[in-house]
Design a protein around this motif. Structure first.
Motif, mmCIF file in Angstrom:
data_model
loop_
_atom_site.group_PDB
_atom_site.id
_atom_site.type_symbol
_atom_site.label_atom_id
_atom_site.label_comp_id
_atom_site.label_asym_id
_atom_site.label_seq_id
_atom_site.Cartn_x
_atom_site.Cartn_y
_atom_site.Cartn_z
ATOM 1 N N GLN A 10 28.781 -56.405 17.108
ATOM 2 C CA GLN A 10 28.472 -55.456 16.036
ATOM 3 C C GLN A 10 26.972 -55.315 15.837
ATOM 4 O OE1 GLN A 10 30.899 -57.496 13.128
ATOM 5 N NE2 GLN A 10 32.330 -55.770 13.031
ATOM 6 N N GLN A 13 25.695 -53.185 18.711
ATOM 7 C CA GLN A 13 26.094 -51.796 18.496
ATOM 8 C C GLN A 13 25.249 -51.141 17.412
ATOM 9 O OE1 GLN A 13 30.299 -52.333 17.773
ATOM 10 N NE2 GLN A 13 30.813 -51.941 19.916
ATOM 11 N N ALA A 14 24.961 -51.872 16.353
ATOM 12 C CA ALA A 14 24.137 -51.318 15.276
ATOM 13 C C ALA A 14 22.741 -51.001 15.791
ATOM 14 C CB ALA A 14 24.071 -52.300 14.106
ATOM 15 N N TRP A 16 21.906 -50.414 18.871
ATOM 16 C CA TRP A 16 22.072 -49.327 19.844
ATOM 17 C C TRP A 16 22.082 -47.979 19.118
ATOM 18 C CZ3 TRP A 16 22.457 -49.404 25.150
ATOM 19 C CH2 TRP A 16 22.900 -48.233 25.763
ATOM 20 N N HIS A 17 22.818 -47.911 18.024
ATOM 21 C CA HIS A 17 22.906 -46.658 17.267
ATOM 22 C C HIS A 17 21.604 -46.325 16.534
ATOM 23 C CE1 HIS A 17 27.021 -45.894 18.285
ATOM 24 N NE2 HIS A 17 27.394 -47.088 17.853
ATOM 25 N N GLN A 18 20.748 -47.322 16.332
ATOM 26 C CA GLN A 18 19.438 -47.085 15.731
ATOM 27 C C GLN A 18 18.438 -46.582 16.771
ATOM 28 O OE1 GLN A 18 18.459 -50.927 14.138
ATOM 29 N NE2 GLN A 18 19.740 -50.684 12.332
ATOM 30 N N GLY A 19 18.862 -46.543 18.021
ATOM 31 C CA GLY A 19 17.991 -46.036 19.074
ATOM 32 C C GLY A 19 17.282 -47.109 19.886
ATOM 33 N N GLN A 21 17.776 -49.378 22.733
ATOM 34 C CA GLN A 21 18.761 -49.571 23.789
ATOM 35 C C GLN A 21 18.242 -50.396 24.966
ATOM 36 O OE1 GLN A 21 19.798 -45.513 24.566
ATOM 37 N NE2 GLN A 21 20.776 -45.264 22.601
ATOM 38 N N CYS A 56 17.228 -54.065 21.888
ATOM 39 C CA CYS A 56 18.588 -54.163 21.376
ATOM 40 C C CYS A 56 19.021 -55.635 21.390
ATOM 41 C CB CYS A 56 19.491 -53.324 22.268
ATOM 42 S SG CYS A 56 21.210 -53.337 21.861
#
Length: 79
Positions: A10, A13-14, A16-19, A21, A56
């Motif tokens: 999690q 993933q958080a 990753w979604h914040q950019g 990567q 990340c």
């Protein structure tokens, strides 16, 4: 309200979604360190501190630490 902690997946993933990567390998070669760096732990801290907003996650390579007897510095890095 009870606060739940995120699992490792999690958290990644958080990020990753914040950019963020990028996964950064922590595979130290002490013989290549600049003269002012005195330990693997110091080297890792510098890398992590300078890339925390970009990364990340981090992936230390155990074999690099074991080869120079620095397993304790790997544990400290993870902590």
């Amino acid at each position: 309200m009870e606060k739940t902690s995120l699992s490792f997946t999690q958290k990644i993933q958080a990020r990753w979604h914040q950019g963020t990567q990028v996964c950064i390998g922590l595979d130290p070669f002490p013989e290549r360190f600049p003269e002012h760096v005195s330990s693997i732990l110091e080297f890792n801290r510098a890398i992590i501190d300078s890339t925390a907003d970009l990364a990340c996650c981090y992936k230390p390579q155990f074999a690099h630490y074991a080869a120079v007897g620095a397993e304790d510095q790997l544990k400290q890095t993870i902590a």
